[in-house]
Design a protein around this motif. Structure first.
Motif, PDB file in Angstrom:
ATOM      1  N   LEU A 147      62.022  45.124  10.764  1.00  0.00           N
ATOM      2  CA  LEU A 147      61.884  45.452  12.185  1.00  0.00           C
ATOM      3  C   LEU A 147      60.451  45.876  12.440  1.00  0.00           C
ATOM      4  N   ARG A 148      59.825  45.258  13.430  1.00  0.00           N
ATOM      5  CA  ARG A 148      58.429  45.543  13.751  1.00  0.00           C
ATOM      6  C   ARG A 148      58.312  45.889  15.228  1.00  0.00           C
ATOM      7  N   LYS A 149      57.631  47.015  15.517  1.00  0.00           N
ATOM      8  CA  LYS A 149      57.431  47.435  16.905  1.00  0.00           C
ATOM      9  C   LYS A 149      56.402  46.550  17.585  1.00  0.00           C
ATOM     10  N   LYS A 150      56.754  46.093  18.762  1.00  0.00           N
ATOM     11  CA  LYS A 150      55.832  45.339  19.612  1.00  0.00           C
ATOM     12  C   LYS A 150      55.832  46.001  20.982  1.00  0.00           C
ATOM     13  N   GLU A 151      54.867  45.650  21.810  1.00  0.00           N
ATOM     14  CA  GLU A 151      54.795  46.239  23.149  1.00  0.00           C
ATOM     15  C   GLU A 151      56.060  45.953  23.950  1.00  0.00           C
ATOM     16  N   TRP A 152      56.641  44.781  23.745  1.00  0.00           N
ATOM     17  CA  TRP A 152      57.821  44.361  24.504  1.00  0.00           C
ATOM     18  C   TRP A 152      59.134  44.780  23.851  1.00  0.00           C
ATOM     19  N   GLY A 153      59.080  45.428  22.686  1.00  0.00           N
ATOM     20  CA  GLY A 153      60.304  45.858  22.004  1.00  0.00           C
ATOM     21  C   GLY A 153      60.188  45.666  20.509  1.00  0.00           C
ATOM     22  N   LYS A 154      61.335  45.444  19.833  1.00  0.00           N
ATOM     23  CA  LYS A 154      61.338  45.268  18.383  1.00  0.00           C
ATOM     24  C   LYS A 154      61.435  43.789  18.026  1.00  0.00           C
ATOM     25  N   MET A 155      60.599  43.388  17.094  1.00  0.00           N
ATOM     26  CA  MET A 155      60.627  42.026  16.566  1.00  0.00           C
ATOM     27  C   MET A 155      61.438  42.051  15.282  1.00  0.00           C
ATOM     28  N   ARG A 156      62.331  41.077  15.115  1.00  0.00           N
ATOM     29  CA  ARG A 156      63.180  40.995  13.929  1.00  0.00           C
ATOM     30  C   ARG A 156      62.702  39.836  13.058  1.00  0.00           C
ATOM     31  N   ILE A 157      62.415  40.129  11.775  1.00  0.00           N
ATOM     32  CA  ILE A 157      61.970  39.098  10.834  1.00  0.00           C
ATOM     33  C   ILE A 157      62.967  39.075   9.675  1.00  0.00           C
ATOM     34  N   ASN A 158      63.633  37.927   9.485  1.00  0.00           N
ATOM     35  CA  ASN A 158      64.590  37.785   8.391  1.00  0.00           C
ATOM     36  C   ASN A 158      63.859  37.348   7.122  1.00  0.00           C
ATOM     37  N   ILE A 159      64.222  37.976   6.006  1.00  0.00           N
ATOM     38  CA  ILE A 159      63.537  37.743   4.737  1.00  0.00           C
ATOM     39  C   ILE A 159      64.559  37.465   3.641  1.00  0.00           C
ATOM     40  N   ASP A 160      64.295  36.431   2.848  1.00  0.00           N
ATOM     41  CA  ASP A 160      65.137  36.082   1.707  1.00  0.00           C
ATOM     42  C   ASP A 160      64.317  36.292   0.433  1.00  0.00           C
ATOM     43  N   TYR A 161      64.650  37.325  -0.313  1.00  0.00           N
ATOM     44  CA  TYR A 161      63.930  37.686  -1.530  1.00  0.00           C
ATOM     45  C   TYR A 161      63.894  36.530  -2.530  1.00  0.00           C
ATOM     46  N   TYR A 162      65.045  35.837  -2.694  1.00  0.00           N
ATOM     47  CA  TYR A 162      65.113  34.747  -3.671  1.00  0.00           C
ATOM     48  C   TYR A 162      64.161  33.607  -3.309  1.00  0.00           C
ATOM     49  N   GLU A 163      64.008  33.327  -2.024  1.00  0.00           N
ATOM     50  CA  GLU A 163      63.102  32.262  -1.592  1.00  0.00           C
ATOM     51  C   GLU A 163      61.642  32.645  -1.855  1.00  0.00           C
ATOM     52  N   ILE A 164      61.337  33.929  -1.746  1.00  0.00           N
ATOM     53  CA  ILE A 164      59.966  34.388  -2.019  1.00  0.00           C
ATOM     54  C   ILE A 164      59.654  34.250  -3.507  1.00  0.00           C
ATOM     55  N   VAL A 165      60.533  34.793  -4.366  1.00  0.00           N
ATOM     56  CA  VAL A 165      60.246  34.785  -5.805  1.00  0.00           C
ATOM     57  C   VAL A 165      60.332  33.390  -6.409  1.00  0.00           C
ATOM     58  N   SER A 166      61.112  32.491  -5.799  1.00  0.00           N
ATOM     59  CA  SER A 166      61.189  31.121  -6.313  1.00  0.00           C
ATOM     60  C   SER A 166      60.007  30.285  -5.852  1.00  0.00           C
ATOM     61  N   GLY A 167      59.250  30.786  -4.874  1.00  0.00           N
ATOM     62  CA  GLY A 167      58.105  30.054  -4.361  1.00  0.00           C
ATOM     63  C   GLY A 167      58.448  29.111  -3.220  1.00  0.00           C
ATOM     64  N   GLU A 168      59.734  29.063  -2.828  1.00  0.00           N
ATOM     65  CA  GLU A 168      60.155  28.178  -1.734  1.00  0.00           C
ATOM     66  C   GLU A 168      59.565  28.592  -0.399  1.00  0.00           C
ATOM     67  N   SER A 169      59.449  29.901  -0.183  1.00  0.00           N
ATOM     68  CA  SER A 169      58.997  30.386   1.115  1.00  0.00           C
ATOM     69  C   SER A 169      58.157  31.644   0.947  1.00  0.00           C
ATOM     70  N   LYS A 170      56.937  31.476   0.444  1.00  0.00           N
ATOM     71  CA  LYS A 170      56.054  32.621   0.218  1.00  0.00           C
ATOM     72  C   LYS A 170      55.650  33.296   1.524  1.00  0.00           C
ATOM     73  N   ASP A 171      55.681  32.534   2.646  1.00  0.00           N
ATOM     74  CA  ASP A 171      55.276  33.107   3.927  1.00  0.00           C
ATOM     75  C   ASP A 171      56.237  34.185   4.423  1.00  0.00           C
ATOM     76  N   GLN A 172      57.429  34.296   3.810  1.00  0.00           N
ATOM     77  CA  GLN A 172      58.357  35.375   4.179  1.00  0.00           C
ATOM     78  C   GLN A 172      57.891  36.727   3.632  1.00  0.00           C
ATOM     79  N   ASN A 173      57.017  36.697   2.638  1.00  0.00           N
ATOM     80  CA  ASN A 173      56.518  37.945   2.055  1.00  0.00           C
ATOM     81  C   ASN A 173      55.384  38.476   2.944  1.00  0.00           C
ATOM     82  N   VAL A 174      55.759  38.848   4.164  1.00  0.00           N
ATOM     83  CA  VAL A 174      54.782  39.240   5.184  1.00  0.00           C
ATOM     84  C   VAL A 174      54.105  40.557   4.827  1.00  0.00           C
ATOM     85  N   MET A 175      52.906  40.734   5.355  1.00  0.00           N
ATOM     86  CA  MET A 175      52.172  41.972   5.139  1.00  0.00           C
ATOM     87  C   MET A 175      52.724  43.028   6.096  1.00  0.00           C
TER      88      MET A 175
END
Length: 198
Positions: free
Chosen positions: A160-188
């Protein structure tokens, strides 16, 4: 029977690999934090600062940045600290103190970065608020909080990330990050982010 045994072995192997990745992420985070200098850090409300005035022990002290963003020091009273770097604050304090002390030498050290935090809740070893170091990713944030519990749903993490217009929801799959399928989910992470592990 053999299928069940193979599944258990795969699950155990995935858990070990996951733990190793969390440990390496935590080590990388610690090294990153040590190498980061205070020079580019913007002081915020609730930060704890150590103000050292060379050869003036009576003026050297630890101070908390108040809610109004200021600190109070002997001789010069209130000084705006929030929104400045330690170097900018140092220059301001030296300039103000030069009316009372000949060539003051001041050092400003950020002892506690309380103004920028992220939060981790849910199926995590140590839920709570954590200081936000530079370039800290979601996986590093989870590692800092001690990693997942055995009941954690690693493919259904919510950021959950605060934005001026409210809360932004970002879904993250740990397995996809560690497998290299979706490294962009490992957001800063950003200040006030909340990681929810279900």
């Amino acid at each position: 029977m053999e299928n069940m045994k193979a599944r258990k072995q795969l699950t155990a192997m995935a858990t070990v690999i996951g733990l190793l990745l969390l440990i390496f992420s935590a080590i990388a985070w610690a090294a990153e934090r040590e190498s980061a200098t205070d020079e580019d850090y913007n002081i915020g409300k609730s930060d704890v600062l150590e103000i050292n005035v060379w050869k003036e022990e009576g003026l050297t002290r630890m101070v908390n940045v108040r809610k109004d963003g200021k600190i109070t020091l002997p001789l010069i009273d209130d000084v705006q600290a929030a929104g400045r770097t330690p170097m900018e604050l140092k220059d301001e304090i030296q300039q103000e103190m030069s009316d009372y002390i000949e060539s003051p030498s001041v050092t400003v050290i950020v002892q506690s970065q309380n103004s920028q935090q992220f939060y981790v809740i849910g199926e995590i070893a140590n839920t709570g608020a954590y200081p936000l170091a530079k370039d800290l990713s979601v996986i590093q944030g989870i590692a800092q909080a001690g990693g997942f519990t055995e009941w954690a749903d690693r493919d259904d993490i919510l950021l959950l990330r605060k934005k001026e217009w409210g809360k932004m929801r970002i879904n993250i799959d740990y397995y996809e990050i560690v497998s290299g399928e979706s490294k962009d989910q490992n957001v800063m992470l950003q200040a006030d982010d909340t990681i929810i592990v279900r």
